[in-house]
Design a protein around this motif. Structure first.
Motif, PDB file in Angstrom:
ATOM      1  N   PHE A 184     -36.586 -25.641 -22.864  1.00  0.00           N
ATOM      2  CA  PHE A 184     -37.273 -26.703 -23.616  1.00  0.00           C
ATOM      3  C   PHE A 184     -36.418 -27.228 -24.766  1.00  0.00           C
ATOM      4  O   PHE A 184     -36.704 -28.269 -25.334  1.00  0.00           O
ATOM      5  CB  PHE A 184     -38.662 -26.228 -24.093  1.00  0.00           C
ATOM      6  N   ILE A 185     -35.354 -26.502 -25.108  1.00  0.00           N
ATOM      7  CA  ILE A 185     -34.387 -27.036 -26.072  1.00  0.00           C
ATOM      8  C   ILE A 185     -33.177 -27.610 -25.337  1.00  0.00           C
ATOM      9  O   ILE A 185     -32.723 -28.727 -25.623  1.00  0.00           O
ATOM     10  CB  ILE A 185     -33.925 -25.926 -27.042  1.00  0.00           C
ATOM     11  N   ALA A 186     -32.661 -26.855 -24.378  1.00  0.00           N
ATOM     12  CA  ALA A 186     -31.418 -27.260 -23.710  1.00  0.00           C
ATOM     13  C   ALA A 186     -31.557 -28.603 -23.001  1.00  0.00           C
ATOM     14  O   ALA A 186     -30.660 -29.444 -23.060  1.00  0.00           O
ATOM     15  CB  ALA A 186     -30.988 -26.182 -22.716  1.00  0.00           C
ATOM     16  N   ARG A 187     -32.703 -28.805 -22.354  1.00  0.00           N
ATOM     17  CA  ARG A 187     -32.864 -30.043 -21.593  1.00  0.00           C
ATOM     18  C   ARG A 187     -32.880 -31.298 -22.468  1.00  0.00           C
ATOM     19  O   ARG A 187     -32.142 -32.244 -22.193  1.00  0.00           O
ATOM     20  CB  ARG A 187     -34.132 -29.987 -20.740  1.00  0.00           C
ATOM     21  N   PRO A 188     -33.717 -31.318 -23.514  1.00  0.00           N
ATOM     22  CA  PRO A 188     -33.676 -32.501 -24.378  1.00  0.00           C
ATOM     23  C   PRO A 188     -32.296 -32.727 -24.996  1.00  0.00           C
ATOM     24  O   PRO A 188     -31.834 -33.873 -25.081  1.00  0.00           O
ATOM     25  CB  PRO A 188     -34.694 -32.178 -25.475  1.00  0.00           C
ATOM     26  N   VAL A 189     -31.629 -31.649 -25.384  1.00  0.00           N
ATOM     27  CA  VAL A 189     -30.288 -31.809 -25.948  1.00  0.00           C
ATOM     28  C   VAL A 189     -29.386 -32.495 -24.926  1.00  0.00           C
ATOM     29  O   VAL A 189     -28.649 -33.434 -25.241  1.00  0.00           O
ATOM     30  CB  VAL A 189     -29.692 -30.438 -26.353  1.00  0.00           C
ATOM     31  N   HIS A 190     -29.486 -32.029 -23.702  1.00  0.00           N
ATOM     32  CA  HIS A 190     -28.674 -32.617 -22.630  1.00  0.00           C
ATOM     33  C   HIS A 190     -29.003 -34.102 -22.447  1.00  0.00           C
ATOM     34  O   HIS A 190     -28.112 -34.946 -22.340  1.00  0.00           O
ATOM     35  CB  HIS A 190     -28.935 -31.849 -21.329  1.00  0.00           C
ATOM     36  N   ALA A 191     -30.302 -34.400 -22.447  1.00  0.00           N
ATOM     37  CA  ALA A 191     -30.719 -35.788 -22.235  1.00  0.00           C
ATOM     38  C   ALA A 191     -30.193 -36.690 -23.346  1.00  0.00           C
ATOM     39  O   ALA A 191     -29.685 -37.791 -23.092  1.00  0.00           O
ATOM     40  CB  ALA A 191     -32.245 -35.869 -22.147  1.00  0.00           C
ATOM     41  N   VAL A 192     -30.302 -36.217 -24.579  1.00  0.00           N
ATOM     42  CA  VAL A 192     -29.837 -37.032 -25.702  1.00  0.00           C
ATOM     43  C   VAL A 192     -28.328 -37.272 -25.590  1.00  0.00           C
ATOM     44  O   VAL A 192     -27.835 -38.386 -25.800  1.00  0.00           O
ATOM     45  CB  VAL A 192     -30.183 -36.360 -27.051  1.00  0.00           C
ATOM     46  N   MET A 193     -27.598 -36.214 -25.241  1.00  0.00           N
ATOM     47  CA  MET A 193     -26.149 -36.354 -25.098  1.00  0.00           C
ATOM     48  C   MET A 193     -25.802 -37.370 -24.006  1.00  0.00           C
ATOM     49  O   MET A 193     -24.924 -38.201 -24.158  1.00  0.00           O
ATOM     50  CB  MET A 193     -25.529 -34.995 -24.732  1.00  0.00           C
ATOM     51  N   GLU A 194     -26.529 -37.280 -22.906  1.00  0.00           N
ATOM     52  CA  GLU A 194     -26.298 -38.211 -21.805  1.00  0.00           C
ATOM     53  C   GLU A 194     -26.544 -39.642 -22.276  1.00  0.00           C
ATOM     54  O   GLU A 194     -25.781 -40.551 -21.981  1.00  0.00           O
ATOM     55  CB  GLU A 194     -27.256 -37.878 -20.656  1.00  0.00           C
ATOM     56  N   PHE A 195     -27.611 -39.803 -23.037  1.00  0.00           N
ATOM     57  CA  PHE A 195     -27.967 -41.137 -23.527  1.00  0.00           C
ATOM     58  C   PHE A 195     -26.873 -41.670 -24.447  1.00  0.00           C
ATOM     59  O   PHE A 195     -26.453 -42.819 -24.352  1.00  0.00           O
ATOM     60  CB  PHE A 195     -29.309 -41.081 -24.264  1.00  0.00           C
ATOM     61  N   ILE A 196     -26.398 -40.809 -25.327  1.00  0.00           N
ATOM     62  CA  ILE A 196     -25.346 -41.234 -26.255  1.00  0.00           C
ATOM     63  C   ILE A 196     -24.080 -41.593 -25.494  1.00  0.00           C
ATOM     64  O   ILE A 196     -23.406 -42.579 -25.795  1.00  0.00           O
ATOM     65  CB  ILE A 196     -25.063 -40.119 -27.288  1.00  0.00           C
ATOM     66  N   ARG A 197     -23.790 -40.810 -24.468  1.00  0.00           N
ATOM     67  CA  ARG A 197     -22.553 -41.025 -23.729  1.00  0.00           C
ATOM     68  C   ARG A 197     -22.612 -42.304 -22.898  1.00  0.00           C
ATOM     69  O   ARG A 197     -21.587 -42.870 -22.559  1.00  0.00           O
ATOM     70  CB  ARG A 197     -22.301 -39.825 -22.825  1.00  0.00           C
ATOM     71  N   MET A 198     -23.810 -42.718 -22.566  1.00  0.00           N
ATOM     72  CA  MET A 198     -23.910 -43.885 -21.684  1.00  0.00           C
ATOM     73  C   MET A 198     -24.295 -45.162 -22.425  1.00  0.00           C
ATOM     74  O   MET A 198     -24.656 -46.151 -21.779  1.00  0.00           O
ATOM     75  CB  MET A 198     -24.877 -43.586 -20.536  1.00  0.00           C
ATOM     76  N   THR A 199     -24.201 -45.150 -23.747  1.00  0.00           N
ATOM     77  CA  THR A 199     -24.436 -46.398 -24.486  1.00  0.00           C
ATOM     78  C   THR A 199     -23.230 -46.670 -25.382  1.00  0.00           C
ATOM     79  O   THR A 199     -22.545 -45.747 -25.810  1.00  0.00           O
ATOM     80  CB  THR A 199     -25.720 -46.312 -25.325  1.00  0.00           C
TER      81      THR A 199
END
Ligand code: ATP
Ligand code: MG
Lengths: 258, 215, 264
Positions: free
Chosen positions: B52-67
């Protein structure tokens, strides 16, 4: 909040045209980059120096001098030589050359990582150099290079936001317009960033499907991670990161760094 | 009009170099430190934290990397409009590249042989100690060249700071152009300075990569 | 069993090595090598690892660059010729004309994974020899039938076993109607139980055609059965040369004896 959505709906036509500009830059840039990548990538692995040396110089030059510098060069300097380019064309040229130079290394590395036996078997069958490359080597190299090229394509998309700096009305520009009309930075930029994210994610999905297809043609199993995964490769050597792409051949064999 | 003037090139060079050192280099160095540290924290979090921590962190990183960095810069700039541009810019660069470096660390950590973890367990080392003394040192060695290439990439992204009104080297070159109505030398010199900074570094990294690969 | 047909073993040499030198950097692998292979002759090269057997085949296939000397195919210079006492390289187009007569089967099969089995076989006949695709297809199916894989024509190469892949590779080489066939340890990469099927196909080809063959193999029984002549190499030189019967039963050279003792 409902004010924001009203403003958003009012801004939709502008946002749509902003997305359209961004897409034009992206598609134009990707197409140009791909052509340049093939030309320079093949040139850089040519045994003949008149092909190899200029290719190497161009690759290092366009990788080494920064996208914005290249954009300004087309935008400010070319007119001084009597060549006035429209802003969109400036953007496409700068994006295509910059990312094309990175992609050239991907192409070169991928071609080099096709097993030597494939070249030799083609030679033993007396296939002409062109046919050898086009029919035997390229389809195999293609499957190797797709993830890295997809990464570069997403970076190119992100790079299109420099168009904002030369005042093009792209998605970034229209996002900022929305911020000014709503006065809500979080909302406006949230919309803009989600726009970019969606475009990028669609590109990744397209690339995953392409890769899957290319690998199936080679009789290989589907790539690791499934159709929806985002895989990151090294921008410089564009080698798939070992763990992120286990089992795939390294495309960066002998590849250069930035 | 002449096409190239060495006089003008030399005239603009000092101000470009000052901007290069004060903005480009400073932003790259501090940004890299942020990216390297934050990237490592993220990579370890994704490996050790509950989902529940690792997944959101991953999602945020993905979002940052793709904008785009440009839009991230503008977003942060207008959100925290009291903080100065350079500080914000450095943080944005650092966070953006942390999203890439986290992936580098991740592959480095994954590449540490399973036997190392097992050996550490057999020696009753605590997980924290295993990370600190066994895994991270090994992962760092193999990831160094890849981290370096992202630093070079960041160096060439520093001109984006211009959108939040930080006068970097490229903006300085543009300013010179708008002052004198001649852009050729200033923009070209800025490009050559980037080339002079990044090309030798990349050659060094390539050597380092070869050296590390031979062990 | 001695070779059954020796009808075609006459005339011009199919392959001639003349003062051939091959170096990899400072490592001289072949030093002033001379030998002939007559038309229709099947010659097996044996010798310890690193003695240069593969290098010889690769030189004939032009996969390696010749350091010195000359190789002739059908009496024609292959990659280099002598002009006014000087050694000059031939143009790629001229080299290509000679290499078209030569086929090679590799240890690792090297089938093209982006093509079906049949496409692997028809690619070169159509695009090098200019045959119609109908013709190439018919011939390809014939060859597949001959190697016992008629039902695999549309299959993907990676779906085949090693032995099957190698048989496709043999069919692919034969589809070019080569005058000379080079076989470099074609069964070494196979599981033991698959070796027989490949050797069986090669025995059939040896029996039914008069293709000149240059063979490198560790299968001594096979070598004895199909070859007219065996050359024993060591350190890039021919140590001994004899008919298979003599070579495998009463070699004269001590080096040959110890080598054969080790492998048999
Ligand atoms: N591409 C190359 N670069 C450098 N040296 C090479 C190369 N290919 C072969 N050699 C060297 O040439 C020598 C002969 O090699 P070759 O492969 O011809 O031997 P071989 O008789 O086929 O041995 P084996 O039975 O192991 O296949 C060896 O010493 C080898 O190390
Ligand atoms: Mg060999």
């Amino acid at each position: 909040m409902s004010d924001n959505f009203d403003a958003l709906i009012a801004a939709l036509p502008d946002l749509r045209s902003g997305v359209f500009i961004t897409l034009q830059l992206t598609v134009g840039g990707v197409v140009l980059a791909f052509v340049i990548a093939i030309v320079l990538g093949l040139g850089a692995r040519s045994p003949r120096w008149p092909a190899r040396v200029p290719s190497r110089i161009l690759i290092e030059f366009f990788r080494g001098t920064s996208l914005l510098v290249q954009l300004f060069w087309f935008f400010y300097v070319m007119p001084l030589f009597g060549i006035k380019l429209d802003a969109l064309l400036c953007g496409v040229l700068a994006l295509g050359l910059n990312y094309g130079a990175y992609a050239a290394e991907v192409v070169r590395g991928a071609i080099n990582s096709v097993p030597k036996g494939q070249w030799e078997a083609a030679t033993a069958l007396s296939l002409s150099p062109v046919r050898k490359l086009r029919k035997i080597i390229w389809p195999q190299a293609w499957a190797i290079m797709i993830p890295s090229l997809a990464n570069l394509a997403v970076m190119l998309l992100k790079g299109t936001a420099v168009a904002y700096i030369i005042l093009m009305h792209d998605l970034t520009w229209e996002t900022d317009q929305l911020r000014q009309t709503t006065g809500n930075t979080f909302f406006a930029y949230g919309v803009g960033m989600i726009g970019y994210f969606l475009i990028a994610y669609l590109m990744v999905l397209g690339a995953n499907a392409l890769e899957r297809h290319a690998k199936r043609r080679l009789g290989q199993g589907p790539p690791k991670g499934g159709l929806f995964s985002v895989r990151i490769t090294d921008k410089a050597t564009a080698a798939p990161m070992p763990a992120a792409n286990a089992g795939g051949g390294g495309a960066g064999a002998g590849g250069g760094v930035v | 009009m002449d096409w190239w003037s060495w006089d003008r090139a030399l005239e603009v060079l000092p101000e470009l170099l000052v901007a290069f050192v004060q903005v480009t280099l400073v932003a790259t160095v501090i940004g890299s430190v942020i990216a390297a540290v934050l990237g490592l924290i993220i990579a370890i979090t994704r490996r050790t934290a509950p989902a529940f921590i690792a997944r959101p962190v991953h999602a945020v990183m993905e979002f940052i990397r793709m904008t785009p960095i440009v839009i991230q810069l503008l977003f942060v700039f207008y959100t925290f409009n009291t903080v100065d541009g350079m500080t914000l810019g450095v943080i944005v660069l650092g966070v953006h590249y942390a999203s890439y470096m986290a992936e580098v660390y991740r592959s480095g950590i994954d590449a540490v042989p399973k036997g190392q973890w097992e050996a550490a367990t057999a020696l009753s080392m605590s997980p924290a100690r295993t990370w600190r003394k066994v895994v991270i040192p090994q992962a760092l060695r193999t990831t160094l060249p890849a981290l370096g290439t992202w630093v070079i990439s960041m160096l060439k992204d520093t001109p984006y700071l211009t959108v939040i009104f930080v006068v970097d080297m490229v903006r300085q070159a543009e300013n010179y152009g708008s002052r004198t109505f001649v852009y050729t030398e200033s923009i070209t010199m800025a490009g050559l300075i980037f080339l002079a900074a990044s090309y030798p570094t990349s050659v060094l990294l390539r050597r380092l990569e070869k050296r590390l690969a031979t062990y | 069993m001695p070779p059954t047909d020796s009808t075609a073993v006459t005339g011009q040499p199919a392959i001639r090595f003349e003062n051939v030198v091959k170096k990899f950097g400072d490592n001289t692998v072949l030093d002033d090598l001379n030998f002939d292979v007559r038309r229709g002759e099947r010659v097996t090269l044996i010798g310890p690892s690193g003695s240069g057997k593969t290098t010889i085949l690769r030189l004939v296939m032009t996969l390696e660059h010749l350091t010195g000397g000359y190789i002739y195919v059908d009496g024609e210079p292959l990659t280099h010729l002598e002009v006014n006492g000087r050694r000059v390289e031939r143009r790629p187009k001229d080299i290509a004309r000679s290499t078209q007569k030569i086929g090679m089967v590799f240890q690792q099969f090297n089938l093209f994974p982006n093509m079906s089995v049949l496409e692997n076989i028809t690619e070169a006949p159509v695009h090098v020899l200019g045959r119609s695709s109908e013709e190439a297809r018919t011939r390809g199916l014939e060859l597949l039938d001959m190697v016992g894989l008629a039902d695999k024509a549309e299959e993907h190469p990676t779906r085949l076993s090693g032995g099957q892949q190698q048989r496709v590779a043999i069919a692919r080489a034969l589809a070019m109607d080569p005058e000379i066939l080079l076989l470099d340890e074609v069964t070494s990469a196979l599981d033991p139980e698959l070796v027989g099927e490949v050797l069986g196909v090669l025995r059939d080809i040896a029996k039914s055609t008069d293709i000149t063959m240059l063979i490198v193999t560790h299968e001594m029984q096979f070598a004895q059965d199909v070859s007219h002549r065996v050359l024993m190499f060591d350190g890039g030189k021919i140590v001994e040369e004899a008919s298979p019967d003599v070579m495998f039963t009463s070699p004269t050279h001590e080096r040959t004896r110890s080598f054969l003792q080790a492998v048999l």
